[in-house]
Design a protein around this motif. Structure first.
Motif, PDB file in Angstrom:
ATOM      1  N   SER A  12      43.912  40.278  57.359  1.00 48.38           N
ATOM      2  CA  SER A  12      43.057  41.514  57.599  1.00 48.38           C
ATOM      3  C   SER A  12      41.945  41.312  58.682  1.00 48.38           C
ATOM      4  N   GLU A  13      41.314  40.108  58.856  1.00 42.88           N
ATOM      5  CA  GLU A  13      40.236  40.021  59.655  1.00 42.88           C
ATOM      6  C   GLU A  13      40.431  38.777  60.516  1.00 42.88           C
ATOM      7  N   PRO A  14      41.517  38.787  61.217  1.00 42.19           N
ATOM      8  CA  PRO A  14      41.856  37.477  62.133  1.00 42.19           C
ATOM      9  C   PRO A  14      40.833  37.103  63.200  1.00 42.19           C
ATOM     10  N   ALA A  15      40.245  38.524  63.782  1.00 37.64           N
ATOM     11  CA  ALA A  15      39.280  37.935  64.717  1.00 37.64           C
ATOM     12  C   ALA A  15      37.905  37.566  64.297  1.00 37.64           C
ATOM     13  N   LYS A  16      37.716  37.953  63.129  1.00 41.67           N
ATOM     14  CA  LYS A  16      36.312  37.288  62.537  1.00 41.67           C
ATOM     15  C   LYS A  16      36.850  35.831  62.145  1.00 41.67           C
ATOM     16  N   VAL A  17      37.967  35.368  61.645  1.00 46.94           N
ATOM     17  CA  VAL A  17      38.422  34.102  61.285  1.00 46.94           C
ATOM     18  C   VAL A  17      38.063  33.178  62.502  1.00 46.94           C
ATOM     19  N   ARG A  18      38.910  33.806  63.662  1.00 48.82           N
ATOM     20  CA  ARG A  18      38.975  32.866  64.662  1.00 48.82           C
ATOM     21  C   ARG A  18      37.583  32.600  65.416  1.00 48.82           C
ATOM     22  N   ALA A  19      36.570  33.722  65.354  1.00 44.82           N
ATOM     23  CA  ALA A  19      35.120  33.389  65.614  1.00 44.82           C
ATOM     24  C   ALA A  19      34.348  32.214  64.879  1.00 44.82           C
ATOM     25  N   SER A  20      34.969  32.118  63.665  1.00 44.45           N
ATOM     26  CA  SER A  20      34.126  31.157  62.667  1.00 44.45           C
ATOM     27  C   SER A  20      34.814  29.659  62.771  1.00 44.45           C
ATOM     28  N   LEU A  21      35.818  29.523  63.417  1.00 46.22           N
ATOM     29  CA  LEU A  21      36.403  28.431  63.434  1.00 46.22           C
ATOM     30  C   LEU A  21      36.740  27.739  64.830  1.00 46.22           C
ATOM     31  N   GLY A  22      37.051  26.464  64.704  1.00 49.02           N
ATOM     32  CA  GLY A  22      37.528  25.943  66.055  1.00 49.02           C
ATOM     33  C   GLY A  22      38.934  25.082  65.660  1.00 49.02           C
ATOM     34  N   PHE A  23      39.934  25.365  66.314  1.00 48.97           N
ATOM     35  CA  PHE A  23      41.165  24.740  65.823  1.00 48.97           C
ATOM     36  C   PHE A  23      41.525  23.761  67.213  1.00 48.97           C
ATOM     37  N   TYR A  24      41.959  22.593  66.731  1.00 49.06           N
ATOM     38  CA  TYR A  24      42.361  21.497  67.473  1.00 49.06           C
ATOM     39  C   TYR A  24      43.690  20.911  67.013  1.00 49.06           C
ATOM     40  N   THR A  25      44.516  20.814  67.910  1.00 52.82           N
ATOM     41  CA  THR A  25      45.850  20.308  67.518  1.00 52.82           C
ATOM     42  C   THR A  25      46.399  19.455  68.963  1.00 52.82           C
ATOM     43  N   ALA A  26      46.929  18.193  68.630  1.00 53.86           N
ATOM     44  CA  ALA A  26      47.228  17.240  69.875  1.00 53.86           C
ATOM     45  C   ALA A  26      48.199  18.040  70.897  1.00 53.86           C
ATOM     46  N   SER A  27      48.752  19.112  70.203  1.00 50.79           N
ATOM     47  CA  SER A  27      49.828  19.792  71.184  1.00 50.79           C
ATOM     48  C   SER A  27      49.037  20.718  72.127  1.00 50.79           C
ATOM     49  N   THR A  28      47.882  21.032  71.810  1.00 48.76           N
ATOM     50  CA  THR A  28      47.054  22.117  72.745  1.00 48.76           C
ATOM     51  C   THR A  28      46.751  21.397  74.017  1.00 48.76           C
ATOM     52  N   ALA A  29      47.151  22.006  75.223  1.00 46.86           N
ATOM     53  CA  ALA A  29      47.019  21.348  76.474  1.00 46.86           C
ATOM     54  C   ALA A  29      45.695  21.896  77.129  1.00 46.86           C
ATOM     55  N   LEU A  30      45.030  21.067  77.890  1.00 50.77           N
ATOM     56  CA  LEU A  30      43.782  21.462  78.708  1.00 50.77           C
ATOM     57  C   LEU A  30      44.356  21.723  80.001  1.00 50.77           C
ATOM     58  N   TYR A  31      43.506  22.314  81.145  1.00 45.91           N
ATOM     59  CA  TYR A  31      44.041  22.672  82.291  1.00 45.91           C
ATOM     60  C   TYR A  31      43.664  21.356  82.971  1.00 45.91           C
ATOM     61  N   PRO A  32      44.845  20.797  83.794  1.00 42.68           N
ATOM     62  CA  PRO A  32      44.510  19.532  84.386  1.00 42.68           C
ATOM     63  C   PRO A  32      43.900  19.291  85.651  1.00 42.68           C
ATOM     64  N   ARG A  33      43.533  20.618  86.267  1.00 39.22           N
ATOM     65  CA  ARG A  33      42.669  20.536  87.672  1.00 39.22           C
ATOM     66  C   ARG A  33      41.326  20.924  87.373  1.00 39.22           C
ATOM     67  N   LEU A  34      40.894  21.324  86.158  1.00 41.62           N
ATOM     68  CA  LEU A  34      39.685  21.844  85.892  1.00 41.62           C
ATOM     69  C   LEU A  34      38.845  20.469  85.395  1.00 41.62           C
ATOM     70  N   THR A  35      37.663  20.188  85.938  1.00 40.03           N
ATOM     71  CA  THR A  35      36.798  19.114  85.271  1.00 40.03           C
ATOM     72  C   THR A  35      36.470  19.136  83.956  1.00 40.03           C
ATOM     73  N   ALA A  36      36.129  18.526  83.262  1.00 41.64           N
ATOM     74  CA  ALA A  36      35.490  18.267  81.861  1.00 41.64           C
ATOM     75  C   ALA A  36      34.485  19.319  81.666  1.00 41.64           C
ATOM     76  N   ARG A  37      33.525  19.256  82.615  1.00 41.35           N
ATOM     77  CA  ARG A  37      32.348  20.411  82.562  1.00 41.35           C
ATOM     78  C   ARG A  37      32.948  21.746  82.876  1.00 41.35           C
ATOM     79  N   GLU A  38      33.981  21.801  83.526  1.00 38.27           N
ATOM     80  CA  GLU A  38      34.454  23.308  83.901  1.00 38.27           C
ATOM     81  C   GLU A  38      35.259  23.652  82.716  1.00 38.27           C
ATOM     82  N   THR A  39      35.869  23.018  81.868  1.00 38.72           N
ATOM     83  CA  THR A  39      36.816  22.950  80.944  1.00 38.72           C
ATOM     84  C   THR A  39      35.749  23.939  79.740  1.00 38.72           C
ATOM     85  N   LEU A  40      34.753  22.989  79.424  1.00 39.83           N
ATOM     86  CA  LEU A  40      33.770  23.483  78.403  1.00 39.83           C
ATOM     87  C   LEU A  40      32.987  24.744  78.803  1.00 39.83           C
TER      88      LEU A  40
END
Length: 265
Positions: A89-117
């Protein structure tokens, strides 16, 4: 972040509950196999400043449970709350409260590490005036400084994993969900990843950590829930699991609990 991956603490359950899961179920219908109960009546709680391990073989229900907690999947029945917010019932508030990492989550390859953050800080609602300072803090905490201006596509696998976990923390959430964070890492990078996870716990984060690597769970976790065929077979500290099963090593504890529940593996 400072601290040691192995410096476990005593957990006073109820002192600061951040994650509550009660009788959670997720049923899939497969054309060939019929009804599959990927998550079958799972219940547990997690505390502030705790690494809570979800330990099981591939296909045991770990990822499905974590996907429900992160609001990617809807539960078939049961409830789950993160920082008091209901995942249904409150998914937006849940997402604001957590960080979710999975190895299948891709990063944008052409961004720098700083730009990604910077990108993930902005899309997660960090005020613009605070973005630069937050990014610098993450770069320092995760030891990314020497690679901050390198494109993601040029980074080693271990550094990509660091950047990926750092970006899940861009908005400084109290709860971090890590789904098999050491997959694909060599020994040295896996050890470095374990240090980072220990430091997150020492900084007061709740870390919900799934793995099928027994030694990782032994080293890191304050409490461990052993899951098999979608069901929690036991949930306790490592010492508690040792006392209840009579076995010292998690591999033997795991086998013993599975055989008690289902017969020979």
């Amino acid at each position: 972040m400072k601290g040691r991956a192995g410096s476990k603490k005593e957990v006073a359950v109820g002192a600061g509950v951040t994650v509550e899961v009660q009788n959670l179920c997720r049923v899939f219908n497969d054309e060939g196999r019929g009804e599959i109960r990927a998550v079958d009546g799972v219940s547990f709680t997690c505390e502030r400043g705790e690494i809570f391990g979800l330990l099981g073989a591939n296909g045991a229900g770990k990822t499905s449970t974590l996907r429900i907690l992160s609001t990617i999947l809807q539960p078939t029945s049961g409830t789950a709350r993160v920082m008091g917010y209901d995942v249904h019932s409150e998914p937006a508030k849940v997402r604001a409260s957590l960080g979710f990492y999975t190895a299948s989550t891709a990063l944008y390859p052409r961004l720098t590490a700083r730009e990604t953050l910077v990108f993930f800080a902005r899309i997660n609602g960090v005020p613009e005036r605070d973005v630069k300072g937050r990014v610098e803090e993450l770069i320092e905490s995760f030891g990314i400084g020497g690679y901050a201006e390198a494109r993601v596509e040029k980074l080693s696998q271990g550094m990509k994993q660091k950047v990926s976990i750092a970006r899940t923390l861009a908005h400084d959430p109290p709860v971090l969900i890590l789904d098999e964070p050491s997959v694909g890492l060599d020994v040295l990078n896996a050890i470095e990843m374990q240090k980072v996870i220990g430091q997150l716990r020492d900084a007061g984060k709740t870390v919900v950590f799934s793995t099928h690597i027994m030694s990782e769970a032994e080293k890191l976790c304050d409490r461990i829930a052993i899951i098999h065929k979608g069901r929690i077979l036991a949930c306790d500290t490592l010492e508690g699991l040792r006392q209840s099963t009579g076995h010292r090593y998690l591999e033997d504890i795991f086998v013993s609990l599975v055989e008690q529940a289902y017969g020979r593996i």
